[in-house]
Design an enzyme around this catalytic site. Structure first.
Site, PDB file in Angstrom:
ATOM      1  N   ASN A  23       0.802  -1.225   0.000  1.00 39.43           N
ATOM      2  CA  ASN A  23       0.000   0.000   0.000  1.00 39.43           C
ATOM      3  C   ASN A  23       0.837   1.279   0.000  1.00 39.43           C
ATOM      4  O   ASN A  23       0.292   2.384  -0.034  1.00 39.43           O
ATOM      5  CB  ASN A  23      -0.987  -0.015   1.169  1.00 39.43           C
ATOM      6  CG  ASN A  23      -2.073  -1.056   0.945  1.00 39.43           C
ATOM      7  OD1 ASN A  23      -2.184  -1.613  -0.151  1.00 39.43           O
ATOM      8  ND2 ASN A  23      -2.871  -1.311   1.968  1.00 39.43           N
ATOM      9  N   ARG A 131     -17.333   1.268  -1.047  1.00 36.38           N
ATOM     10  CA  ARG A 131     -16.139   2.068  -1.321  1.00 36.38           C
ATOM     11  C   ARG A 131     -16.380   3.152  -2.384  1.00 36.38           C
ATOM     12  O   ARG A 131     -15.860   3.075  -3.504  1.00 36.38           O
ATOM     13  CB  ARG A 131     -14.966   1.167  -1.692  1.00 36.38           C
ATOM     14  CG  ARG A 131     -14.633   0.209  -0.563  1.00 36.38           C
ATOM     15  CD  ARG A 131     -13.511  -0.720  -0.891  1.00 36.38           C
ATOM     16  NE  ARG A 131     -12.199  -0.176  -0.585  1.00 36.38           N
ATOM     17  CZ  ARG A 131     -11.065  -0.840  -0.841  1.00 36.38           C
ATOM     18  NH1 ARG A 131     -11.096  -2.015  -1.411  1.00 36.38           N
ATOM     19  NH2 ARG A 131      -9.917  -0.296  -0.535  1.00 36.38           N
ATOM     20  N   ARG A 409      -1.987 -11.170  -4.551  1.00 38.05           N
ATOM     21  CA  ARG A 409      -2.111  -9.713  -4.733  1.00 38.05           C
ATOM     22  C   ARG A 409      -1.304  -8.968  -3.674  1.00 38.05           C
ATOM     23  O   ARG A 409      -0.844  -7.855  -3.919  1.00 38.05           O
ATOM     24  CB  ARG A 409      -3.579  -9.289  -4.615  1.00 38.05           C
ATOM     25  CG  ARG A 409      -4.455  -9.736  -5.772  1.00 38.05           C
ATOM     26  CD  ARG A 409      -5.821  -9.126  -5.631  1.00 38.05           C
ATOM     27  NE  ARG A 409      -5.661  -7.737  -5.194  1.00 38.05           N
ATOM     28  CZ  ARG A 409      -6.478  -7.099  -4.368  1.00 38.05           C
ATOM     29  NH1 ARG A 409      -7.520  -7.679  -3.868  1.00 38.05           N
ATOM     30  NH2 ARG A 409      -6.238  -5.842  -4.041  1.00 38.05           N
TER      31      ARG A 409
HETATM   32  N1  EPU Z   1     -14.687   6.337   1.636  1.00 42.95           N
HETATM   33  C1  EPU Z   1     -15.776   7.103   1.264  1.00 42.95           C
HETATM   34  N2  EPU Z   1     -15.629   7.937   0.195  1.00 42.95           N
HETATM   35  C2  EPU Z   1     -14.471   8.038  -0.515  1.00 42.95           C
HETATM   36  C3  EPU Z   1     -13.351   7.272  -0.111  1.00 42.95           C
HETATM   37  C4  EPU Z   1     -13.497   6.414   0.976  1.00 42.95           C
HETATM   38  O1  EPU Z   1     -16.837   7.043   1.873  1.00 42.95           O
HETATM   39  O2  EPU Z   1     -14.438   8.832  -1.480  1.00 42.95           O
HETATM   40  C5  EPU Z   1     -14.834   5.424   2.781  1.00 42.95           C
HETATM   41  C6  EPU Z   1     -14.573   3.962   2.426  1.00 42.95           C
HETATM   42  O3  EPU Z   1     -15.722   3.363   1.829  1.00 42.95           O
HETATM   43  C7  EPU Z   1     -14.224   3.364   3.768  1.00 42.95           C
HETATM   44  C8  EPU Z   1     -13.454   4.500   4.446  1.00 42.95           C
HETATM   45  O4  EPU Z   1     -13.814   5.706   3.730  1.00 42.95           O
HETATM   46  O5  EPU Z   1     -15.379   3.097   4.495  1.00 42.95           O
HETATM   47  C9  EPU Z   1     -11.937   4.382   4.427  1.00 42.95           C
HETATM   48  O6  EPU Z   1     -11.504   4.069   3.123  1.00 42.95           O
HETATM   49  P1  EPU Z   1     -10.091   4.558   2.558  1.00 42.95           P
HETATM   50  O7  EPU Z   1     -10.359   5.498   1.423  1.00 42.95           O
HETATM   51  O8  EPU Z   1      -9.239   5.032   3.662  1.00 42.95           O
HETATM   52  O9  EPU Z   1      -9.525   3.189   1.959  1.00 42.95           O
HETATM   53  P2  EPU Z   1      -8.726   3.001   0.620  1.00 42.95           P
HETATM   54  O10 EPU Z   1      -7.831   4.127   0.369  1.00 42.95           O
HETATM   55  O11 EPU Z   1      -9.663   2.577  -0.453  1.00 42.95           O
HETATM   56  C10 EPU Z   1      -6.665   1.828   1.734  1.00 42.95           C
HETATM   57  C11 EPU Z   1      -5.953   0.513   1.598  1.00 42.95           C
HETATM   58  C12 EPU Z   1      -6.843  -0.595   2.147  1.00 42.95           C
HETATM   59  C13 EPU Z   1      -7.118  -0.293   3.617  1.00 42.95           C
HETATM   60  C14 EPU Z   1      -7.779   1.085   3.747  1.00 42.95           C
HETATM   61  C15 EPU Z   1      -7.992   1.514   5.180  1.00 42.95           C
HETATM   62  C16 EPU Z   1      -4.505   0.756  -0.304  1.00 42.95           C
HETATM   63  C17 EPU Z   1      -4.167   0.380  -1.700  1.00 42.95           C
HETATM   64  N3  EPU Z   1      -5.635   0.261   0.206  1.00 42.95           N
HETATM   65  O12 EPU Z   1      -7.865   1.700   0.975  1.00 42.95           O
HETATM   66  O13 EPU Z   1      -6.108  -1.807   2.036  1.00 42.95           O
HETATM   67  O14 EPU Z   1      -7.991  -1.264   4.143  1.00 42.95           O
HETATM   68  O15 EPU Z   1      -6.932   2.078   3.112  1.00 42.95           O
HETATM   69  O16 EPU Z   1      -6.805   1.526   5.869  1.00 42.95           O
HETATM   70  O17 EPU Z   1      -3.760   1.486   0.327  1.00 42.95           O
HETATM   71  C18 EPU Z   1      -5.749  -4.068   1.603  1.00 42.95           C
HETATM   72  O18 EPU Z   1      -4.554  -3.800   1.457  1.00 42.95           O
HETATM   73  O19 EPU Z   1      -6.180  -5.257   1.673  1.00 42.95           O
HETATM   74  C19 EPU Z   1      -6.715  -2.987   1.693  1.00 42.95           C
HETATM   75  C20 EPU Z   1      -8.021  -3.149   1.516  1.00 42.95           C
END
Ligand code: EPU
Length: 430
Positions: A23, A131, A409
């Site tokens: 990540n 998401r 992955r």
């Molecule tokens: N969210 C919204 N609106 C948005 C963006 C996010 O409502 O526009 C919500 C999401 O639905 C969720 C929360 O905010 O409920 C947090 O999501 P976040 O955006 O922080 O997650 P992400 O950036 O999509 C990254 C990691 C995930 C990890 C999460 C939380 C990467 C590539 N992915 O995802 O990793 O679970 O942060 O820490 O960095 C994994 O590696 O298996 C994985 C899922």
């Protein structure tokens, strides 16, 4: 499709070298789009998600090279790779590429900042929740972008002359939206302040990479990031931080099986909350030069309650693995998932090992004392899959984990690392 076969019961003893963080590697690769000079990344893990992002970046015109090992580098170190976006030939990220990996949506930030336009497919939902991307769109609009949704694509255009610095107050913490807006703001005119920014170590790794490329960023590692836009970014040489989720996963595996494992390269400051929780369960954790040692010698696992939170809280990406551990505890524990609304798919699979877990909304109640028994299992996301592997390591008898492409992955050489520590584990070709 490949499967993993394992026979539980062996305690883990030995050394595991922690790989570069998936990540962090993914957004660092995306940051290469911001400059026409080469970005060299070291310690890049060999993962299917890295390969998939390479395809996406190549489609935009990025030249990618993998370099050989250098004198003095160990043979289980990560890859040294160069990403050179001299000329961006296409600002569209198509559906068939983006739909395979959500993080590829993040290219929208650098493309918009550098090319003043981007057309990026909406990523869609995924196994762990809906998401949405509303926070990304909100932030980009604050920087002056015009956004339309057309045929499943986000079509974004910067004002004439490029994005304009602004104050962005996120209503909710998002890792992806923070990465994207941070990257976009580096080339915007004037000052951008991002409030309620994510503070994950991976954000810091990317912010420090951007600074090495010539960006002006203050407040790195805090809730408020301030970015003074610059005209141009240049090349840089940056190392991917060690994977804290891989670290936590192996620590929990050692806790489940017992034994003594040294996690080489692991950084305690990147997962202190999870280490604190593990210590409460009765595992011995020692930070030594160059890594973390995890030991458990026969004493029982204590039940501990956990809630997932953004960094520095307990990471959602370790929730499934922790739940697997709690099935063996001496009593009842609770896990509350507060980040994703649907991240309990491992519960039904853990039940196949004989675990006793009840879910009510976002709260899971785990009744411990289970002697897990090997089973045929399968999971629908990366972290859930690895929770089944570590449950299998502690279970009696044979376990087959199906659909392991999820593991590929995000975990580099998982079977190899575990078998070197005495686990009976092998990959069966599909
Ligand atoms: N969210 C919204 N609106 C948005 C963006 C996010 O409502 O526009 C919500 C999401 O639905 C969720 C929360 O905010 O409920 C947090 O999501 P976040 O955006 O922080 O997650 P992400 O950036 O999509 C990254 C990691 C995930 C990890 C999460 C939380 C990467 C590539 N992915 O995802 O990793 O679970 O942060 O820490 O960095 C994994 O590696 O298996 C994985 C899922």
């Amino acid at each position: 499709m490949d499967r993993i076969r394992l026979v539980g019961g062996n305690p883990l003893h030995g050394d595991i070298t922690i790989s570069g963080a998936k990540n962090a590697a993914l957004p660092l690769m995306i940051a290469s789009l911001l400059s026409d000079e080469p970005l060299v990344l070291t310690n890049v893990p060999r993962l299917a998600d890295v390969k998939q992002l390479e395809r996406i970046l190549e489609n935009h015109g990025v030249d990618i090279a993998v370099h050989g090992r250098r004198r003095g580098e160990s043979d289980d170190g990560g890859q040294r790779m160069t990403f050179h976006a001299a000329d961006i030939v296409d600002t569209t990220a198509p559906y068939d590429l983006v739909s395979k990996m959500r993080a590829s949506f993040w290219v929208i930030g650098p493309l918009l900042a550098r090319c003043h336009e981007a057309r990026v497919s909406l990523p869609g939902g995924c196994a762990i929740g809906t998401r949405p991307v509303d926070l990304f769109l909100f932030g980009l609009k604050e920087l002056g972008a015009e956004i339309d949704i057309d045929d499943g694509y986000v079509v974004a255009k910067a004002p004439k002359g490029g994005l304009i610095g602004a104050r962005i107050v996120f209503p909710k913490v998002s890792v992806g939206a923070t990465h994207t807006l941070l990257m976009a703001a580096t080339l915007a005119k004037g000052t951008t302040v991002i409030e309620n920014a994510a503070q994950e170590p991976e954000i810091t790794n990317v912010a420090e990479c951007l600074v090495a490329m010539g960006a002006k960023i203050s407040g790195i590692g805090t809730r408020t990031l301030t970015i003074e836009g610059v005209e141009k970014l240049h090349g840089a040489n940056v190392e991917v931080i060690p994977d804290r989720i891989e670290t936590g996963t192996f620590a929990m595996a050692a806790a489940m099986t017992g034994g003594d494992v040294f996690l080489r390269g692991a950084r305690a400051d990147h997962l202190q909350s999870a280490l604190d929780i593990l210590a409460k369960t009765g595992v011995d954790l020692t930070t030594e030069a160059g890594g973390i040692r995890v030991t458990r010698n026969g004493n029982g696992i204590q039940p501990v309650d956990v809630e997932t939170h953004p960094f520095p809280g307990f990471p959602t990406d370790l929730q499934a693995q922790f739940m697997a551990l709690m099935t063996m505890s001496q009593g009842t524990s609770h896990v509350r998932e507060t980040i994703f609304e649907n991240r309990y798919m491992h519960v039904a699979e853990l039940a196949r090992f004989g675990a006793d877990i009840a879910v009510d909304g976002q709260l899971a109640t785990i009744r411990g004392k289970s002697q897990l028994k090997g089973a045929q299992v399968m999971a629908t996301d990366l972290r859930a899959s690895v929770s089944l592997v570590i449950a299998g390591l502690a279970a009696k008898g044979e376990t087959i984990v199906n659909r392991i492409y999820h593991l590929d992955r995000g975990f580099e050489r998982l079977e190899d690392k575990l078998s070197r520590c005495g686990a009976e584990i092998e990959r069966l070709a599909g």
